[in-house]
Design a protein around this motif. Structure first.
Motif, PDB file in Angstrom:
ATOM      1  N   UNK A 207      15.397 -25.522  10.170  1.00  0.00           N
ATOM      2  CA  UNK A 207      16.557 -24.705   9.804  1.00  0.00           C
ATOM      3  C   UNK A 207      16.392 -23.331  10.447  1.00  0.00           C
ATOM      4  N   UNK A 208      17.428 -22.908  11.164  1.00  0.00           N
ATOM      5  CA  UNK A 208      17.365 -21.590  11.810  1.00  0.00           C
ATOM      6  C   UNK A 208      18.062 -20.571  10.921  1.00  0.00           C
ATOM      7  N   UNK A 209      17.393 -19.463  10.660  1.00  0.00           N
ATOM      8  CA  UNK A 209      18.009 -18.423   9.832  1.00  0.00           C
ATOM      9  C   UNK A 209      18.195 -17.139  10.644  1.00  0.00           C
ATOM     10  N   UNK A 210      18.735 -16.086  10.020  1.00  0.00           N
ATOM     11  CA  UNK A 210      19.190 -14.919  10.777  1.00  0.00           C
ATOM     12  C   UNK A 210      18.070 -14.088  11.413  1.00  0.00           C
ATOM     13  N   UNK A 211      16.862 -14.197  10.902  1.00  0.00           N
ATOM     14  CA  UNK A 211      15.711 -13.542  11.544  1.00  0.00           C
ATOM     15  C   UNK A 211      14.670 -14.617  11.794  1.00  0.00           C
ATOM     16  N   UNK A 212      13.862 -14.498  12.863  1.00  0.00           N
ATOM     17  CA  UNK A 212      12.914 -15.570  13.186  1.00  0.00           C
ATOM     18  C   UNK A 212      12.032 -15.933  11.999  1.00  0.00           C
ATOM     19  N   UNK A 213      11.971 -17.232  11.706  1.00  0.00           N
ATOM     20  CA  UNK A 213      11.243 -17.711  10.527  1.00  0.00           C
ATOM     21  C   UNK A 213      11.111 -19.221  10.673  1.00  0.00           C
ATOM     22  N   UNK A 214       9.894 -19.783  10.681  1.00  0.00           N
ATOM     23  CA  UNK A 214       9.772 -21.238  10.789  1.00  0.00           C
ATOM     24  C   UNK A 214      10.128 -21.878   9.441  1.00  0.00           C
ATOM     25  N   UNK A 215      11.215 -22.613   9.407  1.00  0.00           N
ATOM     26  CA  UNK A 215      11.753 -23.090   8.135  1.00  0.00           C
ATOM     27  C   UNK A 215      12.244 -24.514   8.324  1.00  0.00           C
ATOM     28  N   UNK A 216      12.096 -25.361   7.314  1.00  0.00           N
ATOM     29  CA  UNK A 216      12.605 -26.718   7.463  1.00  0.00           C
ATOM     30  C   UNK A 216      12.531 -27.511   6.179  1.00  0.00           C
ATOM     31  N   UNK A 217      12.858 -28.795   6.335  1.00  0.00           N
ATOM     32  CA  UNK A 217      12.858 -29.741   5.222  1.00  0.00           C
ATOM     33  C   UNK A 217      11.656 -30.659   5.392  1.00  0.00           C
ATOM     34  N   UNK A 218      11.016 -31.019   4.294  1.00  0.00           N
ATOM     35  CA  UNK A 218       9.964 -32.043   4.393  1.00  0.00           C
ATOM     36  C   UNK A 218      10.369 -33.250   3.550  1.00  0.00           C
ATOM     37  N   UNK A 219      10.186 -34.413   4.140  1.00  0.00           N
ATOM     38  CA  UNK A 219      10.542 -35.664   3.449  1.00  0.00           C
ATOM     39  C   UNK A 219       9.256 -36.396   3.048  1.00  0.00           C
ATOM     40  N   UNK A 220       9.210 -36.881   1.821  1.00  0.00           N
ATOM     41  CA  UNK A 220       8.021 -37.596   1.341  1.00  0.00           C
ATOM     42  C   UNK A 220       8.464 -38.983   0.897  1.00  0.00           C
ATOM     43  N   UNK A 221       7.941 -40.003   1.569  1.00  0.00           N
ATOM     44  CA  UNK A 221       8.330 -41.384   1.255  1.00  0.00           C
ATOM     45  C   UNK A 221       7.067 -42.191   0.996  1.00  0.00           C
ATOM     46  N   UNK A 222       6.889 -42.658  -0.255  1.00  0.00           N
ATOM     47  CA  UNK A 222       5.638 -43.351  -0.604  1.00  0.00           C
ATOM     48  C   UNK A 222       4.442 -42.615  -0.013  1.00  0.00           C
ATOM     49  N   UNK A 223       4.475 -41.328  -0.159  1.00  0.00           N
ATOM     50  CA  UNK A 223       3.443 -40.478   0.434  1.00  0.00           C
ATOM     51  C   UNK A 223       2.216 -40.516  -0.486  1.00  0.00           C
ATOM     52  N   UNK A 224       1.164 -41.200  -0.017  1.00  0.00           N
ATOM     53  CA  UNK A 224      -0.002 -41.452  -0.883  1.00  0.00           C
ATOM     54  C   UNK A 224      -1.053 -40.360  -0.707  1.00  0.00           C
ATOM     55  N   UNK A 225      -1.451 -39.786  -1.849  1.00  0.00           N
ATOM     56  CA  UNK A 225      -2.577 -38.837  -1.818  1.00  0.00           C
ATOM     57  C   UNK A 225      -3.561 -39.249  -2.903  1.00  0.00           C
ATOM     58  N   UNK A 226      -4.831 -38.967  -2.687  1.00  0.00           N
ATOM     59  CA  UNK A 226      -5.841 -39.355  -3.676  1.00  0.00           C
ATOM     60  C   UNK A 226      -5.729 -38.451  -4.908  1.00  0.00           C
ATOM     61  N   UNK A 227      -6.258 -38.943  -6.023  1.00  0.00           N
ATOM     62  CA  UNK A 227      -6.125 -38.197  -7.291  1.00  0.00           C
ATOM     63  C   UNK A 227      -6.816 -36.837  -7.216  1.00  0.00           C
ATOM     64  N   UNK A 228      -7.800 -36.689  -6.329  1.00  0.00           N
ATOM     65  CA  UNK A 228      -8.454 -35.376  -6.239  1.00  0.00           C
ATOM     66  C   UNK A 228      -7.614 -34.361  -5.443  1.00  0.00           C
ATOM     67  N   UNK A 229      -6.386 -34.756  -5.078  1.00  0.00           N
ATOM     68  CA  UNK A 229      -5.473 -33.804  -4.425  1.00  0.00           C
ATOM     69  C   UNK A 229      -4.668 -32.999  -5.440  1.00  0.00           C
ATOM     70  N   UNK A 230      -4.815 -33.320  -6.732  1.00  0.00           N
ATOM     71  CA  UNK A 230      -4.073 -32.563  -7.755  1.00  0.00           C
ATOM     72  C   UNK A 230      -4.569 -31.120  -7.744  1.00  0.00           C
ATOM     73  N   UNK A 231      -3.622 -30.182  -7.713  1.00  0.00           N
ATOM     74  CA  UNK A 231      -3.974 -28.756  -7.724  1.00  0.00           C
ATOM     75  C   UNK A 231      -3.783 -28.255  -9.149  1.00  0.00           C
ATOM     76  N   UNK A 232      -4.858 -27.814  -9.785  1.00  0.00           N
ATOM     77  CA  UNK A 232      -4.762 -27.402 -11.183  1.00  0.00           C
ATOM     78  C   UNK A 232      -4.761 -28.639 -12.068  1.00  0.00           C
ATOM     79  N   UNK A 233      -4.292 -28.461 -13.299  1.00  0.00           N
ATOM     80  CA  UNK A 233      -4.317 -29.580 -14.243  1.00  0.00           C
ATOM     81  C   UNK A 233      -3.091 -30.478 -14.075  1.00  0.00           C
ATOM     82  N   UNK A 234      -3.314 -31.773 -14.274  1.00  0.00           N
ATOM     83  CA  UNK A 234      -2.203 -32.732 -14.287  1.00  0.00           C
ATOM     84  C   UNK A 234      -1.210 -32.262 -15.363  1.00  0.00           C
TER      85      UNK A 234
END
Ligand SMILES: Cc1cc2nc3c(=O)[nH]c(=O)nc-3n(C[C@H](O)[C@H](O)[C@H](O)COP(=O)(O)OP(=O)(O)OC[C@H]3O[C@@H](n4cnc5c(N)ncnc54)[C@H](O)[C@@H]3O)c2cc1C
Length: 393
Positions: A207-234
């Motif tokens: 997505x291009x905005x009015x001042x330079x800035x790297x911006x976009x959308x991220x899509x997650x589809x059945x995106x598997x991460x291990x349980x130790x990827x939890x940040x903070x408490x479940x």
């Protein structure tokens, strides 16, 4: 250059004063970085900026000492001083510094030792880039509308959904993604660290905005991460998000302060040089009234920003009222100050590439991201009325 008398305020100690001096000297010696940041394509510019800030040691301020940083824990006054100084030279350089902090902020503040060891040292060295992904198309201010979900399958979580308006989408190496817990009746929140190379993660749009800035959308589809990827408490993902934003909202105020100081400098230089009706603009009383209002708004912003930062550094666990006031006042007045600087420069103020024209575009988004001004008002009012507001971005 901008007034530095505020460094004598009791919010600071000598380490902060030395930091401000050293950074100013470094900025003066590295003018080419700031010029390139305005010329290069945004992704290339950001990678170069992160590398340079890392090599120079400035990114050591965004992580704790054990993981390659300077301070035992984040020093919010230092983060604010750095954002404020960099913003006087380039919004993009300032942004790159800020996102190295925000992108891994949840890990720094709430993550496990293993996650910190894996991710933070490279962030501090400028060898990798982080991103903070909470917003969705239908869930900006209203985080309770979030639909991205994570469900537990064996020793993994599977993430499904789409995040948008994500800074560094496309150039980040790591994303902290906030989700709802699919398996829970209450559908509480969870935050998960996801590597950019995960086959379940893609970038469907930038997505291009009015001042330079790297911006976009991220899509997650059945995106598997291990349980130790939890940040903070479940199930405590919302606390992780809001606790992180407490610190970084204060620093958004500091960035706005930097834009304001630069705008005032530009206005002062022009109004003393430019003659109208036989005298410099600065001799006209209406100009003087503008300058007085700009300088007063800057000091008020600085007081609010450094009060919030000092409170957090001296032990306050949550500073959402003070951070809200700092962000609200500093960003709203920065917009007004920059606009006044454009006005004082007359036609020169709207020439593409003029410093105040650039500031005019760079400052705008600060009133929207990390909680729009209206949301800061809700937070402040909620606190003043003795309630606690949770769930606002
Ligand atoms: C340059 C940029 C970078 C960003 N980077 C990130 C990022 O890295 N990660 C991330 O997760 N998100 C990011 N965002 C998204 C940002 O956090 C959201 O845009 C922001 O929270 C506002 O959400 P929205 O755009 O959906 O607006 P909305 O929530 O739809 O709000 C629209 C307007 O309505 C107002 N409004 C909303 N609710 C109320 C209310 N209750 N009362 C009164 N007024 C209200 C808002 O204040 C705003 O003015 C970024 C946005 C921008 C512009």
């Amino acid at each position: 250059m901008a007034d530095k008398s505020y460094l004598a305020w009791p919010f600071f100690d000598d380490s902060h004063r030395n930091l401000a001096d050293n950074l100013e000297a470094w900025c003066a010696a590295n003018e080419s970085l700031f010029l390139d940041s305005h010329r290069l394509p945004v992704d290339e510019a950001c990678r170069q900026i992160v590398h340079t800030l890392g090599s120079a040691g400035w990114l050591k301020y965004v992580v704790p000492k054990t993981y390659g940083g300077i301070h035992e824990r984040l020093d919010v006054r230092s983060l604010c001083l750095i954002r404020e100084s960099l913003a006087q030279h380039s919004g993009l350089v300032e942004f790159c510094f800020a996102l190295q902090g925000l992108g891994v902020g949840p890990i720094t503040l709430f993550g496990s030792d293993a996650l910190k060891q894996k991710i933070l040292p490279n962030i501090a060295a400028g060898k990798s880039i982080g991103a903070f992904a909470i917003s969705e198309k239908e869930a900006g201010s209203d985080l309770n509308a979030m639909t991205t979900s994570a469900r537990r399958v064996g020793d993994q979580y599977l993430i499904d959904g789409e995040k948008t308006w994500i800074s560094n989408a496309g150039i980040a190496d790591h994303y902290v993604v906030f989700c709802r817990m699919a398996d829970e009746k209450e559908r509480r929140f969870i935050s998960l660290a996801v590597d950019a190379g995960n086959p379940g993660l893609s970038i469907p749009e930038r997505i291009e905005v009015m001042a330079p800035h790297p911006l976009g959308t991220i899509r997650l589809r059945d995106c598997a991460v291990t349980a130790d990827s939890v940040v903070g408490e479940v199930s405590k993902g919302m606390s992780v998000a809001l606790g992180t934003l407490d610190i970084f909202r204060t620093t958004v105020g500091a960035a706005a302060l930097g834009f304001s100081r630069r705008a005032l400098d530009e206005a002062l230089a022009h109004s003393t040089e430019r003659t109208a009706f036989g005298q410099p603009l600065s001799a006209l009383q209406i100009t003087q009234a503008k300058i007085a209002d700009m300088a007063t708004a800057i000091d008020a912003s600085a007081l609010l920003v450094y009060r919030a930062a000092w409170l957090r550094d001296t032990g306050a666990q949550r500073i959402n009222r003070e951070a809200g006031m700092a962000k609200l006042h500093a960003t709203e007045s920065a917009q007004w100050i920059v606009d006044n600087a454009v006005q004082l420069l007359g036609a020169k103020g709207v020439v593409a590439g003029a410093t105040v024209e650039r500031l005019y575009r760079e400052v705008r988004a600060l009133r929207i991201y990390e909680g729009a001004s209206e949301i800061q008002k809700l937070i402040i009012a909620g606190q003043v009325l003795s309630g606690t507001k949770q769930g606002h971005n």
